[in-house]
Design a protein around this motif. Structure first.
Motif, PDB file in Angstrom:
ATOM      1  N   ILE A 138      11.477  66.119 129.152  1.00 56.93           N
ATOM      2  CA  ILE A 138      12.660  66.730 128.529  1.00 56.93           C
ATOM      3  C   ILE A 138      13.939  65.946 128.832  1.00 56.93           C
ATOM      4  CG2 ILE A 138      11.600  69.021 128.646  1.00 56.93           C
ATOM      5  CD1 ILE A 138      13.506  69.616 131.013  1.00 56.93           C
ATOM      6  N   TRP A 139      13.814  64.763 129.412  1.00 57.87           N
ATOM      7  CA  TRP A 139      14.969  64.039 129.928  1.00 57.87           C
ATOM      8  C   TRP A 139      15.968  63.653 128.849  1.00 57.87           C
ATOM      9  CZ3 TRP A 139      16.900  63.047 134.651  1.00 57.87           C
ATOM     10  CH2 TRP A 139      17.903  62.088 134.748  1.00 57.87           C
ATOM     11  N   THR A 140      17.226  63.877 129.129  1.00 54.21           N
ATOM     12  CA  THR A 140      18.333  63.349 128.332  1.00 54.21           C
ATOM     13  C   THR A 140      19.391  62.835 129.300  1.00 54.21           C
ATOM     14  OG1 THR A 140      19.416  65.519 128.219  1.00 54.21           O
ATOM     15  CG2 THR A 140      17.977  64.903 126.374  1.00 54.21           C
ATOM     16  N   ASP A 141      20.050  61.761 128.944  1.00 55.81           N
ATOM     17  CA  ASP A 141      21.093  61.217 129.805  1.00 55.81           C
ATOM     18  C   ASP A 141      22.311  62.134 129.824  1.00 55.81           C
ATOM     19  OD1 ASP A 141      19.729  58.958 130.629  1.00 55.81           O
ATOM     20  OD2 ASP A 141      20.396  57.765 128.909  1.00 55.81           O
ATOM     21  N   PRO A 142      23.122  62.065 130.875  1.00 56.44           N
ATOM     22  CA  PRO A 142      24.349  62.866 130.912  1.00 56.44           C
ATOM     23  C   PRO A 142      25.239  62.564 129.706  1.00 56.44           C
ATOM     24  CG  PRO A 142      23.907  61.876 133.062  1.00 56.44           C
ATOM     25  CD  PRO A 142      22.940  61.254 132.103  1.00 56.44           C
ATOM     26  N   LYS A 143      25.953  63.577 129.244  1.00 53.99           N
ATOM     27  CA  LYS A 143      26.834  63.412 128.100  1.00 53.99           C
ATOM     28  C   LYS A 143      28.163  62.804 128.532  1.00 53.99           C
ATOM     29  CE  LYS A 143      24.932  67.409 125.639  1.00 53.99           C
ATOM     30  NZ  LYS A 143      25.240  68.740 125.031  1.00 53.99           N
ATOM     31  N   LEU A 144      28.855  62.230 127.562  1.00 56.26           N
ATOM     32  CA  LEU A 144      30.232  61.800 127.796  1.00 56.26           C
ATOM     33  C   LEU A 144      31.144  63.012 127.791  1.00 56.26           C
ATOM     34  CD1 LEU A 144      30.677  58.649 125.512  1.00 56.26           C
ATOM     35  CD2 LEU A 144      31.119  58.722 127.964  1.00 56.26           C
ATOM     36  N   PRO A 145      32.163  63.036 128.656  1.00 55.87           N
ATOM     37  CA  PRO A 145      33.151  64.116 128.534  1.00 55.87           C
ATOM     38  C   PRO A 145      33.882  63.983 127.200  1.00 55.87           C
ATOM     39  CG  PRO A 145      33.821  62.502 130.187  1.00 55.87           C
ATOM     40  CD  PRO A 145      32.438  62.138 129.774  1.00 55.87           C
ATOM     41  N   GLU A 146      34.284  65.089 126.655  1.00 55.04           N
ATOM     42  CA  GLU A 146      34.926  65.090 125.337  1.00 55.04           C
ATOM     43  C   GLU A 146      36.208  64.268 125.357  1.00 55.04           C
ATOM     44  OE1 GLU A 146      36.621  68.265 121.998  1.00 55.04           O
ATOM     45  OE2 GLU A 146      35.694  68.980 123.867  1.00 55.04           O
ATOM     46  N   GLY A 147      36.322  63.354 124.384  1.00 57.60           N
ATOM     47  CA  GLY A 147      37.523  62.542 124.250  1.00 57.60           C
ATOM     48  C   GLY A 147      37.538  61.285 125.104  1.00 57.60           C
ATOM     49  N   TRP A 148      36.417  61.001 125.809  1.00 56.75           N
ATOM     50  CA  TRP A 148      36.358  59.839 126.682  1.00 56.75           C
ATOM     51  C   TRP A 148      35.438  58.772 126.115  1.00 56.75           C
ATOM     52  CZ3 TRP A 148      38.466  58.921 131.698  1.00 56.75           C
ATOM     53  CH2 TRP A 148      39.314  59.943 132.159  1.00 56.75           C
ATOM     54  N   ARG A 149      35.729  57.524 126.483  1.00 59.88           N
ATOM     55  CA  ARG A 149      34.891  56.399 126.074  1.00 59.88           C
ATOM     56  C   ARG A 149      34.903  55.328 127.169  1.00 59.88           C
ATOM     57  NH1 ARG A 149      33.748  53.258 121.332  1.00 59.88           N
ATOM     58  NH2 ARG A 149      32.241  51.694 122.030  1.00 59.88           N
ATOM     59  N   GLY A 150      33.742  54.893 127.614  1.00 61.35           N
ATOM     60  CA  GLY A 150      33.644  53.794 128.563  1.00 61.35           C
ATOM     61  C   GLY A 150      33.330  52.499 127.835  1.00 61.35           C
ATOM     62  N   VAL A 151      33.994  51.433 128.212  1.00 61.28           N
ATOM     63  CA  VAL A 151      33.841  50.141 127.546  1.00 61.28           C
ATOM     64  C   VAL A 151      33.077  49.182 128.452  1.00 61.28           C
ATOM     65  CG1 VAL A 151      35.036  48.151 126.574  1.00 61.28           C
ATOM     66  CG2 VAL A 151      35.978  50.451 126.255  1.00 61.28           C
ATOM     67  N   ASP A 152      32.008  48.603 127.939  1.00 59.31           N
ATOM     68  CA  ASP A 152      31.280  47.546 128.646  1.00 59.31           C
ATOM     69  C   ASP A 152      31.764  46.196 128.127  1.00 59.31           C
ATOM     70  OD1 ASP A 152      29.713  49.216 130.227  1.00 59.31           O
ATOM     71  OD2 ASP A 152      28.169  49.409 128.693  1.00 59.31           O
ATOM     72  N   LEU A 153      32.042  45.279 129.038  1.00 53.57           N
ATOM     73  CA  LEU A 153      32.537  43.954 128.680  1.00 53.57           C
ATOM     74  C   LEU A 153      31.536  42.890 129.108  1.00 53.57           C
ATOM     75  CD1 LEU A 153      36.260  44.322 129.830  1.00 53.57           C
ATOM     76  CD2 LEU A 153      35.336  44.648 127.528  1.00 53.57           C
ATOM     77  N   GLU A 154      31.617  41.735 128.489  1.00 54.70           N
ATOM     78  CA  GLU A 154      30.788  40.590 128.845  1.00 54.70           C
ATOM     79  C   GLU A 154      31.690  39.369 129.033  1.00 54.70           C
ATOM     80  OE1 GLU A 154      27.786  40.148 125.875  1.00 54.70           O
ATOM     81  OE2 GLU A 154      26.753  42.014 126.418  1.00 54.70           O
ATOM     82  N   MET A 155      32.580  39.467 129.995  1.00 55.28           N
ATOM     83  CA  MET A 155      33.556  38.413 130.245  1.00 55.28           C
ATOM     84  C   MET A 155      33.242  37.591 131.483  1.00 55.28           C
ATOM     85  SD  MET A 155      37.160  40.229 129.222  1.00 55.28           S
ATOM     86  CE  MET A 155      37.448  40.796 127.530  1.00 55.28           C
ATOM     87  N   GLY A 156      32.123  37.895 132.126  1.00 58.02           N
ATOM     88  CA  GLY A 156      31.707  37.110 133.270  1.00 58.02           C
ATOM     89  C   GLY A 156      32.722  37.100 134.396  1.00 58.02           C
ATOM     90  N   ALA A 157      32.763  35.966 135.117  1.00 55.98           N
ATOM     91  CA  ALA A 157      33.614  35.859 136.300  1.00 55.98           C
ATOM     92  C   ALA A 157      35.092  35.803 135.965  1.00 55.98           C
ATOM     93  CB  ALA A 157      33.221  34.613 137.094  1.00 55.98           C
TER      94      ALA A 157
END
Length: 387
Positions: A177-196
């Motif tokens: 039944i697993w589901t990942d935790p939800k995002l809080p409403e109105g929030w967004r996390g950004v993943d970057l690939e900018m290295g060092a």
């Protein structure tokens, strides 16, 4: 091979497999770590218990040598040395508290688990089996942590097969039944690939690029955007004014990693900035020992290194909510998240700058551990990493 050597060899080899699989970066595999207390309890000598502990811990933290080599642009030897030194506390605690006395063994193991969860030994308390509580007992909160503690005690008794079968049933049920935790409403996390370059290249163009990334992330209606650890570089009045101007009339709030430096050292921090200005939101409680946190400097009268805030600012206010912030290394150990949960935050914000972990599973392990803790306490989760 002599028969009396066969059993210890099998136990050590199995502990290595358990450490490698449980801490591979897949959240649903975290319960594999519960095999470690079983192996610890069925060893017949203290020396074998120490070797089993070493096998588990070294396998779980196997990405460290390569990561350290990448961070310092050096060969593997410094990383190997740090890897071995970090294992000493885990091995020493489990070796000293091992006992042949089956009646007191559960109390000894729980004491070892507690010691590795809180400072000072908890400072390097990676790969703690109790992290699996979020997978076995999702959304059970402190009650689930209690059941997990009881399960760990049961796994080091003679009735461990029955306990293992019971916990395995919870594991299968949770996985189904697993589901990942939800995002809080109105929030967004950004993943970057900018290295060092992230946090080191702090020119005007980099700040403008990050600002454009924030506005793109907010295009789906987000009002709060999170950027990774060290994203803004040094937090100075100039950077603060720049972001205030760039966010003017946008209605956006940005939570981002930065560094605050003074004559005595520095703080790894999260800052909050919006159209009204900026403020320091959170100071990291536990920077990476050795490479960042260097307490011996103060003892020798020299400055430098990151400061550890330990039990400060465990929950901070953002907008109308209260968040539990976790920066990088804090996601790998137990006490920062549990300390935050004592204050019942509304959600968790976890950031990291893992460019140096390329080719390892360290960032995946950070994500998995944080996801498990958020799931245990039924907290929405915002993740933001740079690779």
């Amino acid at each position: 091979m002599r028969p009396d050597y066969l059993r210890p060899t099998i136990l050590i080899f199995t502990s290595i497999i358990i450490g490698a699989v449980a801490w591979s970066g897949h959240v649903l595999l975290l319960p594999v770590a519960l095999g470690f207390p079983v192996l610890w309890s069925v060893t017949r000598t203290r020396s074998v218990a120490a070797l089993v502990s070493a096998g588990y811990f070294l396998a779980a933290s196997r990405g460290l040598p390569q990561g350290v080599a990448a961070f310092y642009a050096s060969d593997l030897w410094p990383g190997l040395l740090l890897w071995l030194c970090a294992s000493l506390s885990f091995v020493a605690v489990h070796a000293v508290l091992w006992t042949k006395n089956t009646s007191v063994r559960p109390f000894r193991y729980l004491l070892a688990a507690a010691v590795m969860a809180i400072p000072p030994f908890g400072i390097t308390g990676w790969a703690h089996p109790i992290t699996a509580a979020g997978v076995l007992f999702p959304e059970w909160g402190w009650r689930g942590l209690g059941f997990m503690t009881a399960g760990l005690a049961g796994l080091v008794t003679r009735r461990w097969p029955a306990v293992a079968i019971t916990l395995g049933g919870f594991w299968l049920w949770s996985a189904a039944i697993w589901t990942d935790p939800k995002l809080p409403e109105g929030w967004r996390g950004v993943d970057l690939e900018m290295g060092a370059s992230l946090g080191r290249e702090a020119g005007l163009q980099r700040q403008r690029d990050l600002n454009a990334t924030v506005h793109d992330a907010a295009s789906n209606g987000a009002r709060f955007v999170v950027l990774p650890e060290s994203a803004l570089g040094f937090w100075t009045p100039t950077v603060q004014r720049l972001w205030k101007e760039n966010l003017s009339e946008s209605g956006l709030t940005v939570v981002a990693g930065a560094v605050v430096v003074d004559s005595h050292g520095y703080d790894n921090v999260l800052v909050l900035t919006d159209q009204e200005g900026g403020r320091l939101l959170y100071r990291e409680r536990m920077p990476v020992p050795g490479s960042m946190w260097q307490p011996w400097r103060s003892l020798s009268g020299t400055s430098g290194g990151a400061r550890a805030q330990f039990f400060a600012n465990s929950v901070v206010a953002v907008g109308a909510g209260r968040t539990a912030p976790l920066i990088c290394y804090e996601q790998l150990i137990v006490w920062p998240v549990l300390e935050s949960m004592l204050h019942d935050p509304d959600f968790v914000v976890a950031v990291g700058n893992g460019w140096w972990t390329e080719g390892t599973s360290i960032v995946a392990i950070q994500r998995a551990a944080t996801t498990a803790w958020a799931k245990l306490f039924a907290k929405p989760l915002v993740l933001s990493f740079n690779t």
